[in-house]
Design an enzyme around this catalytic site. Structure first.
Site, PDB file in Angstrom:
ATOM      1  N   GLY A 100       0.789  -1.233   0.000  1.00  0.00           N
ATOM      2  CA  GLY A 100       0.000   0.000   0.000  1.00  0.00           C
ATOM      3  C   GLY A 100       0.813   1.270   0.000  1.00  0.00           C
ATOM      4  N   TYR A 158     -10.000   5.329  -8.097  1.00  0.00           N
ATOM      5  CA  TYR A 158      -9.113   5.053  -9.231  1.00  0.00           C
ATOM      6  C   TYR A 158      -9.950   4.681 -10.451  1.00  0.00           C
ATOM      7  CZ  TYR A 158      -5.240   2.921 -11.841  1.00  0.00           C
ATOM      8  OH  TYR A 158      -4.307   2.620 -12.802  1.00  0.00           O
ATOM      9  N   SER A 204       4.112  -0.517  -5.891  1.00  0.00           N
ATOM     10  CA  SER A 204       3.570  -1.556  -6.772  1.00  0.00           C
ATOM     11  C   SER A 204       3.994  -2.966  -6.397  1.00  0.00           C
ATOM     12  CB  SER A 204       3.934  -1.262  -8.227  1.00  0.00           C
ATOM     13  OG  SER A 204       2.891  -1.709  -9.059  1.00  0.00           O
ATOM     14  N   GLU A 249      -4.493  -8.339 -12.785  1.00  0.00           N
ATOM     15  CA  GLU A 249      -4.873  -7.182 -11.954  1.00  0.00           C
ATOM     16  C   GLU A 249      -6.280  -6.710 -12.317  1.00  0.00           C
ATOM     17  OE1 GLU A 249      -3.773  -4.622  -8.922  1.00  0.00           O
ATOM     18  OE2 GLU A 249      -2.050  -5.389 -10.004  1.00  0.00           O
ATOM     19  N   ASP A 304       3.174  -0.286 -14.425  1.00  0.00           N
ATOM     20  CA  ASP A 304       3.784  -0.977 -13.286  1.00  0.00           C
ATOM     21  C   ASP A 304       4.456  -2.270 -13.729  1.00  0.00           C
ATOM     22  OD1 ASP A 304       2.664   1.078 -11.888  1.00  0.00           O
ATOM     23  OD2 ASP A 304       1.140  -0.129 -10.892  1.00  0.00           O
TER      24      ASP A 304
END
Length: 376
Positions: free
Chosen positions: A112, A212, A116, A150, A162
């Protein structure tokens, strides 16, 4: 996996975290970004077990789970889904290549914090399974499969940056990546007498994932409005600012702010990259401060803790640039700090932050490292 203490691995992988110097929230908007792999890593240890069962153990969580290759479904525990998602997408592209395996994972990446850890884990899993079962995955496949895991198993609609940085990182270099066409070049990280210091706020506001995904929707909506008049504009980050300003009066104010941030940040990233190549570290650092201002005021993904630390850095003589890094609403600030001022800066920031928020900072200095790799 009761015998993990006596685990004899066939394959060992080190997969790095990543930082992004500038170009935040541009990867899913087709912009330019400037990430790098770092010297903090996730370590994964693999062995075959000649069954259809996969056993995964996290030392950090002291947690174990098992799944069957014939019954892969999304788990309620987030860290399980990195394994499940990567295995699913490898199996889709290369059916019946993966057999049962045991894996132990340990991480020195703070969860967090915006470095990444998720991409490091995904890419490390893909790299390890590729080697363990001689699948023959390309770097591009590892990057794409990790991103798809992801998206579809973890539920974060991230861009490609990332995973790209984790796989293609190169010691001593940043990667100037065009997220629209995935063309890239290495930019020497010549920071001379400056160190990269991350200050982890140790807060993670629960807005992060929902906001996000909302920012993505707002940007997509803004681009559609632009295309109604200028159909030739295909990539938000590449839209000229004058067109954004012209269209802006007809948009919801939040949508206008979002797309204005994107085109300004893209221009900032290009200018920052060129300043670094030219050895102009003061201009480079100034672009970091400007980036934070845009992230806080126009894109609205900062939080009081991040803003406080950037304001403090701005007033500290040895710091030439600072901004929030990552998705936002917590995580880290990234700071360029004169090497002989690092200890004083960390001490001042820690004391002031503790006094203001009654939370302890976690500071760490990082170096630019290599991408995911096998270790003997």
């Amino acid at each position: 996996m009761s015998d993990y203490k006596n685990f004899e691995a066939e394959i060992r992988v080190e997969s790095p975290g990543r930082i992004n110097l500038i170009g935040e929230h541009l990867d899913y908007n087709g912009g330019q970004v400037l990430p790098a792999a770092i010297n903090l890593k996730v370590r994964l240890h693999f062995r075959k077990n000649n069954s259809s069962k996969c056993n995964c153990y996290s030392k950090n969580y002291d947690d174990h789970f098992e799944f069957d290759l014939n019954q892969i479904k999304i788990s309620e525990k987030e860290w399980h889904n990195y394994f499940l998602g990567v295995v699913h997408f490898i199996d889709q592209a290369h059916p019946n290549k993966i057999g049962g395996f045991d894996c132990i994972v340990e991480s020195e990446l703070p969860i967090g914090s915006g470095v990444s850890s998720s991409a490091a884990l995904e890419c490390g899993i893909a790299k390890g399974l590729d080697q363990l079962f001689s699948i023959g995955l390309t770097d591009d496949e590892i990057i794409t499969m990790a991103r798809d895991a992801e998206h579809h198993f973890v539920g974060t609609k991230c861009g490609i940056m990332d995973q790209f940085a984790v796989v293609r990182g190169k010691r001593g270099n940043l990667i100037r990546l065009d997220c629209n066409d995935q063309s890239y070049q290495y930019v020497p990280a010549n920071f001379n007498s400056y160190s990269i210091v991350l200050l982890n706020t140790n807060v993670s506001h629960n807005l992060a994932t929902s906001e996000y995904n909302l920012r993505r929707q707002e940007c997509e909506s803004g681009l559609k409005s632009i295309q109604a008049k200028y159909p030739e504009q295909k990539v938000l980050a590449q839209v000229p600012e004058e067109i954004v300003n012209e269209i802006g009066s007809g948009l919801a104010s939040k949508t206008f702010d979002r797309i204005r941030y994107v085109v300004q940040e893209n221009a900032r990233t290009i200018a920052a990259s060129e300043a670094l190549v030219n050895g102009d570290l003061m201009t480079f650092g100034q672009k970091l401060f400007e980036s934070h201002s845009g992230l806080s005021q126009l894109y609205e993904v900062s939080c009081p803790e991040l803003d406080f630390l950037v304001d403090l850095a701005k007033d500290f003589e040895g710091v030439i640039g600072s901004r929030m890094m990552g998705g936002g609403f917590g995580g880290c600030t990234i700071n360029l700090v004169q090497q002989d001022q690092v200890e004083a800066f960390i001490a001042a920031a820690s004391q002031a932050y503790s006094k203001k928020f009654n939370i302890q900072l976690s500071p760490f200095t990082v170096a630019i490292g290599d991408g995911v790799k096998l270790v003997s």
